[in-house]
Design a protein around this motif. Sequence first.
Motif: not given
Length: 159
Positions: A126-136, A138-139, A145-149
Amino acid sequence: MRIGNGYDVHALVEGRKLILGGVEIEHEKGLLGHSDADVLVHAIMDALLGALALRDIGYHFPDTESEYKDINSLLLLEKVSELIHNRGYRIINIDSTITAQRPKLSPYIDEMRENVSRVLKIDRDLVSIKPTTTEKLGFVGREEGMEAYCVCLVEEIEK
């Protein structure tokens, strides 16, 4: 049923541990914050609190309180889980995304999912965690930094 949305961001700095999903990750920088600055767990907490209109994590765990200094965010998640349950709701699912340019987070995702599901007392599926980059871009792309949604779904427990 109710939907919640959460977001968190922290700066990367030297001299701090990098903790994501309750997992200590080897990296030259860590996230800056009053607690352990676990952006993933913070986003999950805000999503759960938001689903029940219970404000945000800063309201429940203010950064002006010394008891929360460097605290493990999984302990705070446990308190949020209790709030959800005490209000008569259960968690249906959690879908989250972490954006980080480095380090690669894929090797840690299973352990993060296990930590979150254990604390929330829900099935790991029931827990989905997906990592991604911002393709270099923004911040995050500049490794400042890092962010999460996070989006979650909760439902009232039948009485």
